[in-house]
Design a protein around this motif. Sequence first.
Motif, short mmCIF file in Angstrom:
data_model
loop_
_atom_site.label_atom_id
_atom_site.label_comp_id
_atom_site.label_asym_id
_atom_site.label_seq_id
_atom_site.Cartn_x
_atom_site.Cartn_y
_atom_site.Cartn_z
N ASP A 1 0.83 -1.19 0.00
CA ASP A 1 0.00 0.00 0.00
C ASP A 1 0.88 1.26 0.00
O ASP A 1 1.71 1.43 0.88
CB ASP A 1 -0.85 -0.05 1.28
N LEU A 2 0.66 2.13 -0.98
CA LEU A 2 1.47 3.35 -1.08
C LEU A 2 1.03 4.43 -0.09
O LEU A 2 1.63 5.50 -0.03
CB LEU A 2 1.41 3.91 -2.49
N THR A 3 -0.01 4.17 0.67
CA THR A 3 -0.38 5.10 1.74
C THR A 3 0.13 4.58 3.08
O THR A 3 -0.19 5.11 4.13
CB THR A 3 -1.90 5.33 1.80
N GLY A 4 0.93 3.51 3.03
CA GLY A 4 1.51 2.92 4.25
C GLY A 4 2.82 3.58 4.62
O GLY A 4 3.16 4.67 4.13
N ASP A 5 3.60 2.91 5.46
CA ASP A 5 4.80 3.52 6.02
C ASP A 5 6.11 2.91 5.54
O ASP A 5 7.16 3.12 6.14
CB ASP A 5 4.75 3.47 7.55
N ASP A 6 6.07 2.12 4.47
CA ASP A 6 7.30 1.53 3.94
C ASP A 6 7.72 2.20 2.64
O ASP A 6 8.90 2.38 2.37
CB ASP A 6 7.09 0.03 3.66
N LEU A 7 6.75 2.56 1.86
CA LEU A 7 6.99 3.05 0.51
C LEU A 7 5.83 3.98 0.16
O LEU A 7 4.68 3.57 0.17
CB LEU A 7 7.01 1.82 -0.42
N TRP A 8 6.15 5.25 -0.11
CA TRP A 8 5.08 6.18 -0.41
C TRP A 8 5.59 7.32 -1.29
O TRP A 8 6.77 7.40 -1.59
CB TRP A 8 4.44 6.72 0.87
N ILE A 9 4.67 8.22 -1.67
CA ILE A 9 5.04 9.37 -2.50
C ILE A 9 4.51 10.63 -1.83
O ILE A 9 3.38 10.65 -1.33
CB ILE A 9 4.45 9.23 -3.93
N GLU A 10 5.35 11.68 -1.81
CA GLU A 10 4.97 12.94 -1.18
C GLU A 10 4.91 14.06 -2.22
O GLU A 10 5.51 13.95 -3.29
CB GLU A 10 6.02 13.35 -0.14
N TYR A 11 4.20 15.15 -1.87
CA TYR A 11 4.24 16.34 -2.71
C TYR A 11 5.65 16.93 -2.62
O TYR A 11 6.25 16.95 -1.55
CB TYR A 11 3.22 17.37 -2.23
N GLY A 12 6.16 17.39 -3.77
CA GLY A 12 7.50 17.96 -3.79
C GLY A 12 7.47 19.45 -3.53
O GLY A 12 6.42 20.08 -3.59
N THR A 13 8.64 20.00 -3.24
CA THR A 13 8.72 21.45 -3.04
C THR A 13 9.34 22.11 -4.27
O THR A 13 9.09 23.27 -4.55
CB THR A 13 9.59 21.78 -1.81
N ALA A 14 10.17 21.35 -4.99
CA ALA A 14 10.79 21.90 -6.19
C ALA A 14 9.73 22.09 -7.27
O ALA A 14 8.90 21.23 -7.50
CB ALA A 14 11.88 20.96 -6.69
N VAL A 15 9.76 23.25 -7.90
CA VAL A 15 8.82 23.51 -8.99
C VAL A 15 9.52 23.20 -10.31
O VAL A 15 10.61 23.71 -10.58
CB VAL A 15 8.36 24.98 -9.00
N ILE A 16 8.94 22.35 -11.10
CA ILE A 16 9.51 22.01 -12.40
C ILE A 16 8.64 22.62 -13.49
O ILE A 16 7.51 22.21 -13.70
CB ILE A 16 9.61 20.49 -12.57
N PRO A 17 9.16 23.65 -14.17
CA PRO A 17 8.38 24.32 -15.21
C PRO A 17 8.02 23.34 -16.32
O PRO A 17 8.84 22.48 -16.66
CB PRO A 17 9.33 25.39 -15.76
N SER A 18 6.85 23.49 -16.87
CA SER A 18 6.41 22.49 -17.85
C SER A 18 7.28 22.48 -19.10
O SER A 18 7.39 21.47 -19.76
CB SER A 18 4.95 22.71 -18.21
N GLU A 19 7.95 23.61 -19.38
CA GLU A 19 8.81 23.60 -20.58
C GLU A 19 10.06 22.75 -20.36
O GLU A 19 10.80 22.50 -21.29
CB GLU A 19 9.18 25.03 -21.01
N HIS A 20 10.30 22.34 -19.14
CA HIS A 20 11.44 21.46 -18.87
C HIS A 20 11.06 20.00 -18.91
O HIS A 20 11.88 19.12 -18.65
CB HIS A 20 12.06 21.78 -17.50
N ILE A 21 9.80 19.72 -19.18
CA ILE A 21 9.37 18.34 -19.24
C ILE A 21 9.20 17.92 -20.70
O ILE A 21 8.36 18.46 -21.42
CB ILE A 21 8.04 18.14 -18.48
N LYS A 22 10.03 16.98 -21.10
CA LYS A 22 9.94 16.47 -22.46
C LYS A 22 8.94 15.33 -22.53
O LYS A 22 8.87 14.51 -21.61
CB LYS A 22 11.31 15.96 -22.93
N ILE A 23 8.20 15.28 -23.62
CA ILE A 23 7.23 14.21 -23.83
C ILE A 23 7.70 13.37 -25.01
O ILE A 23 7.92 13.90 -26.10
CB ILE A 23 5.84 14.79 -24.10
N THR A 24 7.89 12.07 -24.80
CA THR A 24 8.42 11.21 -25.85
C THR A 24 7.70 9.85 -25.83
O THR A 24 6.96 9.56 -24.88
CB THR A 24 9.93 10.94 -25.64
N PRO A 25 7.93 9.05 -26.85
CA PRO A 25 7.42 7.66 -26.81
C PRO A 25 8.12 6.88 -25.72
O PRO A 25 9.20 7.28 -25.25
CB PRO A 25 7.78 7.12 -28.20
#
Length: 192
Positions: free
Chosen positions: A146-170
């Motif tokens: 379960d990703l809402t458990g206490d072994d392995l999870w994901i948090e909101y980040g503080t770093a802002v990544i501008p969308s122009e820095h995100i490449k979209i590829t196959p």
Amino acid sequence: MKLAIDYYLQDDVVALARDLIGKVLVTKIGGAVTSGIIAETEAYSAHNDRASHAWNGRKTRRNAVMYARGGAAYVYLCYGMHSLFNVVTNKEGVPDAVLIRAVKPLAGLPVMEQRLGRSLHNDDVIKGPGNVSKLMAISLLHSGIDLTGDDLWIEYGTAVIPSEHIKITPRIGIAYAGSDALLPWRFVVSEK
DNA sequence: CTGTAGATCGTCT
DNA sequence: GACGATCTACAGA
């Protein structure tokens, strides 16, 4: 702040893969806390996606967790030596998932260096899903947790990544999927 | 720089 | 028994 279950239940897996860029993957395994900023993802959709393990309703012992409710981990072994980590999304019965392909190390640098067997420099990005699992100590044992458990999870980040820095590829490594291999479902934070 | 061989094993046929 | 949603090292240009 940890992502709540509702986040994982969203039904647009491609938009979700895009949104996971910049979030922070955290593991607390073997007593050590390590984390990294997600820098590359790929979406695998339940519908019309030959590249997915769950293509055409395929369901086996290995991929059964893809059919679970969003918010679970799907980890499987590739080429006999690499554990690939996916985030299961969408409601129960719809096998959508997002593969995490790269992270930028954040917390627990010494532990990560030990796991990798080499030193890390400032601004290093660990690329490749096999390496991400190695860095974070994710193994087959974590498939289904379960990703809402206490072994392995994901948090909101503080770093802002501008969308122009995100490449979209196959997506990578799925040539067998025919025309589906061309779908622009990979999101990468571009170098500088 | 590009190309390729070899490592290695859980899972499915 | 065959084969991967891969990675690395090394050879050659």
